[in-house]
Design an enzyme around this catalytic site. Structure first.
Site, PDB file in Angstrom:
ATOM      1  N   SER B 140      91.607  35.132  54.746  1.00  0.00           N
ATOM      2  CA  SER B 140      92.142  36.272  54.095  1.00  0.00           C
ATOM      3  C   SER B 140      91.109  37.191  54.041  1.00  0.00           C
ATOM      4  CB  SER B 140      92.704  35.569  52.806  1.00  0.00           C
ATOM      5  OG  SER B 140      91.866  34.917  52.049  1.00  0.00           O
ATOM      6  N   LYS B 179      81.957  41.210  52.192  1.00  0.00           N
ATOM      7  CA  LYS B 179      81.854  42.443  53.144  1.00  0.00           C
ATOM      8  C   LYS B 179      80.438  43.105  52.713  1.00  0.00           C
ATOM      9  CE  LYS B 179      86.087  42.931  54.437  1.00  0.00           C
ATOM     10  NZ  LYS B 179      86.456  41.681  54.082  1.00  0.00           N
TER      11      LYS B 179
END
Lengths: 222, 222
Positions: B140, B179
DNA sequence: GTATATGATGAACGTATGTTCTATGTCAAG
DNA sequence: CTTGACATAGAACATACGTTCATCATATAC
């Protein structure tokens, strides 16, 4: 021409002194301790060599901290002092070089004194037979899964099973690359990890497996 | 009746801190390191207890030398530390859990006995302060650069610099993701490592940085 | 009560120690 | 001969760090 990997006598002296001092006193020496220990007249000389040693990866330093000095595993093995570490699940693996397009991975080397080494634990590699490391340089054989600067840990072997990630030497292209390996009859399909890239298909005889990747380590800026 | 051999809690704290510091940094702590480490307001307190500890034979000191401090075998056995483990380059890092969509990374834990740990060496992480590991589960929050099963090593911190790879908790989506971090005014741009993916842009207040990634380890099938 | 030992505080003080700067000599390459 | 790495020296600087001191609070012993 001067040998590239020759370390000056003074530097060896310093590393040796640090090691001895550490064992004797249980703490690293100060710059001035080293100064007296190796017999130079200025602390600047010590600082100078410590800078070099740090750059060469023999010493790590904590800036401005007193005695902020530590020998790396590289320095210890250089001294032949690996006997220092007792039991330990630590494994020393040679970094035999870099993956660079246009050069094959050099043959698995003997443990030379000035081979760069990497310390790992058995939490990362379970088996140590014929294990070596490569530093990835440039992007030529890299897809999105392996980056410039990564270290790949490989076990040396000439065969591979389907799905293994391997380092292969391509006879016709004269370069080494990291790919997933699939045998397909008389051909070999080399599949990049990134599905956006096209697989390479080669006759089996031009594909020389150099080793199987068992781990990839990426260090980011601390 | 107070036991005759009872050592004050503070003293135990100090010995423990010295031992831990030594293992982490490879050198003894300063008085001020100890001061911060055990949480007292004056260096004199530390000096006071060190004097006692020295008299009681738990530490030895080199007068006036910085970090002139060493634990005796008495102290080590008192700590239950198995004998005199030489300063090792092995670092034990807690695996605090997995990154799973829908759950924040739990708060940085104390070093409980039954926390899963991973052994690393300083060749992989140079500093061990507030370092922990996460196992990546599922896809995910993953792009092509981080895979299911990877272990990411993070240093806990709430801020990040542009370009850092971070684990962030997104308040509105109620999930954690890995990220690259870029601050853009009142917004934060979260950039996947794979350029094929679109960046996520969020108001800064819904983005909670949980830690900065300092290394990624991928183990492939041996 | 008066002691006495323990533990803590904050502010100095002195020096140990990492760092920087300028200068000098050697040696090999161009 | 000049240039540039390499190695060294000496002095000065800034601060990291051990130490000392005066003070205060809280116990337990007399």
């Amino acid at each position: 021409m001067p040998e590239k990997n020759r370390m000056s006598e003074r530097r060896r002296q310093i590393v040796q002194f640090i090691h001895g001092y550490l064992r004797e006193h249980g703490r690293p020496p100060t710059v001035r301790d080293i100064q007296r220990g190796v017999g130079v007249a200025s602390t600047a000389v010590v600082k100078y060599h410590l800078d070099r040693l740090e750059k060469a990866g023999y010493v790590e330093r904590a800036p401005r901290a007193s005695r902020g000095l530590r020998l790396t595993s590289k320095a210890l093995s250089w001294l032949g002092a690996a006997a220092d570490e007792p039991v330990s699940s630590v494994v020393r693996v040679p970094i035999v070089g870099s993956i660079v397009a246009g050069e094959p991975v050099t043959a698995y080397p003997t443990f030379d004194a000035d081979v760069d080494t990497l310390e790992l634990t058995r939490d990362i590699i379970s088996d140590t037979e014929n294990v070596f490391a490569l530093r990835v340089r440039g992007d030529s054989m890299v897809d999105a899964s392996v980056h410039d600067g990564d270290v790949v840990i490989l076990r040396q072997q000439e065969e591979a099973n389907n799905g293994d990630m391997v380092a292969v030497w391509l006879e016709d292209d004269q370069e080494t690359t990291l790919k997933y390996f699939y045998r397909e009859g008389r051909y070999v399909r080399l599949q990049p990890a990134n599905p956006a890239y096209e697989p390479i298909i080669k006759p089996a005889e031009v594909v020389r497996v150099q080793g199987k990747v068992i781990a990839i380590i990426r260090r980011l800026a601390a």
